[in-house]
Design an enzyme around this catalytic site. Structure first.
Site, PDB file in Angstrom:
ATOM      1  N   GLY A 166      -1.164   9.489  -5.418  1.00  0.00           N
ATOM      2  CA  GLY A 166      -1.112   8.371  -6.344  1.00  0.00           C
ATOM      3  C   GLY A 166      -2.466   8.084  -6.964  1.00  0.00           C
ATOM      4  O   GLY A 166      -2.565   7.703  -8.140  1.00  0.00           O
ATOM      5  N   THR A 167      -3.522   8.284  -6.181  1.00  0.00           N
ATOM      6  CA  THR A 167      -4.883   8.076  -6.694  1.00  0.00           C
ATOM      7  C   THR A 167      -5.195   9.074  -7.798  1.00  0.00           C
ATOM      8  O   THR A 167      -5.762   8.715  -8.840  1.00  0.00           O
ATOM      9  CB  THR A 167      -5.904   8.212  -5.557  1.00  0.00           C
ATOM     10  N   LYS A 218       0.112  14.504   4.469  1.00  0.00           N
ATOM     11  CA  LYS A 218       0.365  13.674   3.284  1.00  0.00           C
ATOM     12  C   LYS A 218       1.491  14.283   2.458  1.00  0.00           C
ATOM     13  O   LYS A 218       1.445  15.462   2.115  1.00  0.00           O
ATOM     14  CB  LYS A 218      -0.895  13.529   2.438  1.00  0.00           C
ATOM     15  N   GLY A 244       0.811  -1.211   0.000  1.00  0.00           N
ATOM     16  CA  GLY A 244       0.000   0.000   0.000  1.00  0.00           C
ATOM     17  C   GLY A 244       0.844   1.260   0.000  1.00  0.00           C
ATOM     18  O   GLY A 244       0.318   2.361  -0.187  1.00  0.00           O
ATOM     19  N   THR A 245       2.139   1.110   0.192  1.00  0.00           N
ATOM     20  CA  THR A 245       3.058   2.249   0.135  1.00  0.00           C
ATOM     21  C   THR A 245       3.084   2.809  -1.282  1.00  0.00           C
ATOM     22  O   THR A 245       3.085   2.050  -2.256  1.00  0.00           O
ATOM     23  CB  THR A 245       4.470   1.808   0.542  1.00  0.00           C
ATOM     24  N   THR A 246       3.106   4.127  -1.409  1.00  0.00           N
ATOM     25  CA  THR A 246       3.131   4.758  -2.734  1.00  0.00           C
ATOM     26  C   THR A 246       4.447   5.512  -2.944  1.00  0.00           C
ATOM     27  O   THR A 246       5.279   5.600  -2.049  1.00  0.00           O
ATOM     28  CB  THR A 246       1.944   5.728  -2.896  1.00  0.00           C
ATOM     29  N   ASN A 268      -4.373   3.226  -4.048  1.00  0.00           N
ATOM     30  CA  ASN A 268      -5.534   3.403  -3.163  1.00  0.00           C
ATOM     31  C   ASN A 268      -6.236   2.066  -3.014  1.00  0.00           C
ATOM     32  O   ASN A 268      -6.801   1.549  -3.979  1.00  0.00           O
ATOM     33  CB  ASN A 268      -6.478   4.452  -3.757  1.00  0.00           C
ATOM     34  N   PHE A 269      -6.227   1.504  -1.815  1.00  0.00           N
ATOM     35  CA  PHE A 269      -6.824   0.193  -1.596  1.00  0.00           C
ATOM     36  C   PHE A 269      -8.291   0.248  -1.178  1.00  0.00           C
ATOM     37  O   PHE A 269      -8.885  -0.770  -0.833  1.00  0.00           O
ATOM     38  CB  PHE A 269      -6.001  -0.609  -0.565  1.00  0.00           C
ATOM     39  N   HIS A 300      -6.311  16.185   0.749  1.00  0.00           N
ATOM     40  CA  HIS A 300      -5.807  15.262   1.762  1.00  0.00           C
ATOM     41  C   HIS A 300      -5.305  16.051   2.975  1.00  0.00           C
ATOM     42  O   HIS A 300      -5.030  17.238   2.875  1.00  0.00           O
ATOM     43  CB  HIS A 300      -4.655  14.414   1.217  1.00  0.00           C
ATOM     44  N   HIS A 301      -5.165  15.341   4.073  1.00  0.00           N
ATOM     45  CA  HIS A 301      -4.664  15.929   5.315  1.00  0.00           C
ATOM     46  C   HIS A 301      -3.285  16.548   5.101  1.00  0.00           C
ATOM     47  O   HIS A 301      -2.536  16.170   4.189  1.00  0.00           O
ATOM     48  CB  HIS A 301      -4.607  14.875   6.423  1.00  0.00           C
TER      49      HIS A 301
END
Length: 223
Positions: free
Chosen positions: A149-150, A143, A79-81, A106-107, A139-140
């Site tokens: 990545g999404t 990040k 899940g690491t980008t 994005n999972f 995003h927060h």
């Protein structure tokens, strides 16, 4: 039923979320946790007990993690980008050690269905050049990557789509695609409320990849 044994690689917010879901699960069991602190190393001995390793660490160490875990013959959910420019190198590692690896920016199952919807909509709008397309993502503030990545994944599927990125506050993830003309506009969006959706998707992917070899993404799961 025998539980699927999980090795968590990274114990930040996402690793903890996956761990919490596993505690409540009848399917998954966490048997190893590496990098509870950033100064720690991979716990190779306990990873050997696992069926699947799930990596939510950082782009600085993820390639080393993949190679070390592949040497153990363990399949992985990554899940690491931020490492995708090294995808060819990872494919060679996966092929060399004959493991299965699934990665995605994005999972979240919902987010990936949203991406499919946006891609399908874009194809419908191709016949009507009066419609412009643009994107917004929030995003927060912690990040690191911008655009996410999404956002890059969505943009790769829709011609002419660029994203505006905002990093502020606590938002775990918002993506919006707008088709706009002088006459009207259509807005598609996905809002993550928390990290649960990402963690559930990672576990669904762990079950998917358990007995496979080769490289996959969440799109393969949805199929």
């Amino acid at each position: 039923m025998k539980k699927i044994k999980i090795a968590l690689i990274g114990f930040g917010k996402m690793g903890q979320e996956v761990n919490n879901l596993c505690k409540e699960s009848e399917i998954f069991e966490v048997v190893s946790v590496s990098f509870k602190n950033k100064s720690e190393k991979l716990d190779i001995k306990s990873i050997e007990k696992a069926d699947i390793a799930i990596d939510f660490t950082s782009k600085d160490i993820v390639l080393k993690n993949i190679e070390a875990i592949a040497k153990l013959g363990k399949n992985m959910v990554v899940g690491t980008t931020g490492w995708y420019e090294n995808l060819d190198e990872v494919k060679k590692i996966v092929d060399k050690y004959q493991i299965g690896l699934i990665y995605d920016p994005n999972f979240s199952i919902g987010a990936n269905i949203f991406i499919k919807m946006a891609e399908f909509s874009a194809k419908l709008f191709e016949k009507f050049p009066e419609y412009d397309v643009y994107g917004l993502e929030i995003h927060h503030k912690a990040k690191l990557d911008s655009p996410s990545g999404t956002a890059l994944k969505i943009a790769s599927k829709i011609k002419g789509l660029n994203f505006t990125s905002i990093r502020a506050g606590r938002n775990p993830g918002f993506h919006e695609v707008v088709f706009d003309s002088q006459a009207d506009g259509i807005t598609l969006s996905h809002q993550a409320y928390n990290r649960v959706g990402f963690a559930k998707g990672a576990l669904v992917s762990a079950e998917f990849i358990k007995n496979k070899k080769g490289i996959y993404t969440l799109e393969d799961v949805l199929k």
